[in-house]
Each structure stands twice: as C-alpha cells, then as structure tokens.
Design a protein around this motif. Structure first.
Motif, PDB file in Angstrom:
ATOM      1  N   LEU A  30      56.824  42.743  40.768  1.00 48.61           N
ATOM      2  CA  LEU A  30      55.563  42.618  40.200  1.00 48.61           C
ATOM      3  C   LEU A  30      55.640  42.340  38.867  1.00 48.61           C
ATOM      4  N   VAL A  31      56.319  43.113  38.050  1.00 47.84           N
ATOM      5  CA  VAL A  31      56.615  43.008  36.577  1.00 47.84           C
ATOM      6  C   VAL A  31      57.062  41.561  36.260  1.00 47.84           C
ATOM      7  N   LEU A  32      58.077  41.110  36.979  1.00 47.96           N
ATOM      8  CA  LEU A  32      58.653  39.690  36.954  1.00 47.96           C
ATOM      9  C   LEU A  32      57.611  38.759  37.119  1.00 47.96           C
ATOM     10  N   ALA A  33      56.683  38.891  38.266  1.00 45.02           N
ATOM     11  CA  ALA A  33      55.555  37.977  38.489  1.00 45.02           C
ATOM     12  C   ALA A  33      54.441  37.960  37.252  1.00 45.02           C
ATOM     13  N   LEU A  34      54.246  39.130  36.638  1.00 44.87           N
ATOM     14  CA  LEU A  34      53.048  39.261  35.815  1.00 44.87           C
ATOM     15  C   LEU A  34      53.713  38.507  34.473  1.00 44.87           C
ATOM     16  N   THR A  35      55.035  38.749  34.226  1.00 48.24           N
ATOM     17  CA  THR A  35      55.662  38.286  33.177  1.00 48.24           C
ATOM     18  C   THR A  35      55.708  36.687  33.011  1.00 48.24           C
ATOM     19  N   PHE A  36      56.072  36.200  34.295  1.00 50.35           N
ATOM     20  CA  PHE A  36      56.036  34.717  34.586  1.00 50.35           C
ATOM     21  C   PHE A  36      54.730  34.088  34.398  1.00 50.35           C
ATOM     22  N   VAL A  37      53.623  34.709  35.027  1.00 46.59           N
ATOM     23  CA  VAL A  37      52.106  34.309  34.820  1.00 46.59           C
ATOM     24  C   VAL A  37      51.680  34.272  33.402  1.00 46.59           C
ATOM     25  N   LYS A  38      52.124  35.207  32.603  1.00 44.50           N
ATOM     26  CA  LYS A  38      51.578  35.365  31.375  1.00 44.50           C
ATOM     27  C   LYS A  38      52.364  34.243  30.427  1.00 44.50           C
ATOM     28  N   ILE A  39      53.594  34.153  30.635  1.00 48.17           N
ATOM     29  CA  ILE A  39      54.342  33.103  29.791  1.00 48.17           C
ATOM     30  C   ILE A  39      54.061  31.564  30.089  1.00 48.17           C
ATOM     31  N   THR A  40      53.864  31.296  31.258  1.00 47.77           N
ATOM     32  CA  THR A  40      53.153  29.900  31.922  1.00 47.77           C
ATOM     33  C   THR A  40      51.883  29.654  31.554  1.00 47.77           C
ATOM     34  N   GLY A  41      51.032  30.768  31.331  1.00 43.14           N
ATOM     35  CA  GLY A  41      49.658  30.602  31.262  1.00 43.14           C
ATOM     36  C   GLY A  41      49.226  29.781  30.277  1.00 43.14           C
ATOM     37  N   GLY A  42      50.009  29.326  29.335  1.00 43.85           N
ATOM     38  CA  GLY A  42      49.293  28.455  28.074  1.00 43.85           C
ATOM     39  C   GLY A  42      49.021  29.377  26.867  1.00 43.85           C
ATOM     40  N   ALA A  43      48.253  30.580  27.036  1.00 42.89           N
ATOM     41  CA  ALA A  43      47.851  31.473  26.100  1.00 42.89           C
ATOM     42  C   ALA A  43      49.004  31.950  25.216  1.00 42.89           C
ATOM     43  N   PHE A  44      50.400  31.980  25.769  1.00 44.72           N
ATOM     44  CA  PHE A  44      51.621  32.656  25.134  1.00 44.72           C
ATOM     45  C   PHE A  44      51.985  31.485  24.142  1.00 44.72           C
ATOM     46  N   GLU A  45      52.335  31.956  22.758  1.00 50.80           N
ATOM     47  CA  GLU A  45      52.609  31.308  21.911  1.00 50.80           C
ATOM     48  C   GLU A  45      53.883  31.855  20.885  1.00 50.80           C
ATOM     49  N   LEU A  46      55.002  31.161  20.549  1.00 52.19           N
ATOM     50  CA  LEU A  46      55.889  32.015  19.747  1.00 52.19           C
ATOM     51  C   LEU A  46      55.229  32.107  18.249  1.00 52.19           C
ATOM     52  N   PRO A  47      55.498  33.222  17.713  1.00 49.31           N
ATOM     53  CA  PRO A  47      54.913  33.190  16.232  1.00 49.31           C
ATOM     54  C   PRO A  47      55.494  32.191  15.530  1.00 49.31           C
TER      55      PRO A  47
END
Length: 53
Positions: A30-47
C-alpha cells in the motif's frame, strides 16, 4: 529423543504469525503504491535551486 508432533499452541502461533506477516506485506504494498501514484501523478516536482548572483 523422539520427534514429537506439533502442539496445538504452535499451530495457533504459526497461524497468527502468517496473518501478521500478510498484513505487513499488504501495508508495504500500500505504501509503495501510494508513493508511486504520488510521484507519477505530475504534481510532484523536485525543489529548484535558485542561484543568486
């Protein structure tokens, strides 16, 4: 020493341990799936580092 059959308590413990192990694996998935979805969702940007000159 003769080999003894498994006692009932050991069978219960084994069943509980399997259950706890499956719950732990499910939580990790579950944690890995949520992390994957958050990173690939497009809203995640590196500072971005701002250079000051």
């Amino acid at each position: 020493m003769s080999i003894k059959a498994e006692h009932e308590i050991h069978q219960r413990r084994k069943g509980r341990n399997v259950g706890v192990g499956l719950m732990l694996v499910g939580f990790v998935v579950l944690v890995l799936a949520l992390t994957f979805v958050k990173i690939t969702g497009g809203a995640f940007e590196l500072p971005r580092l701002e250079e000051t000159q």
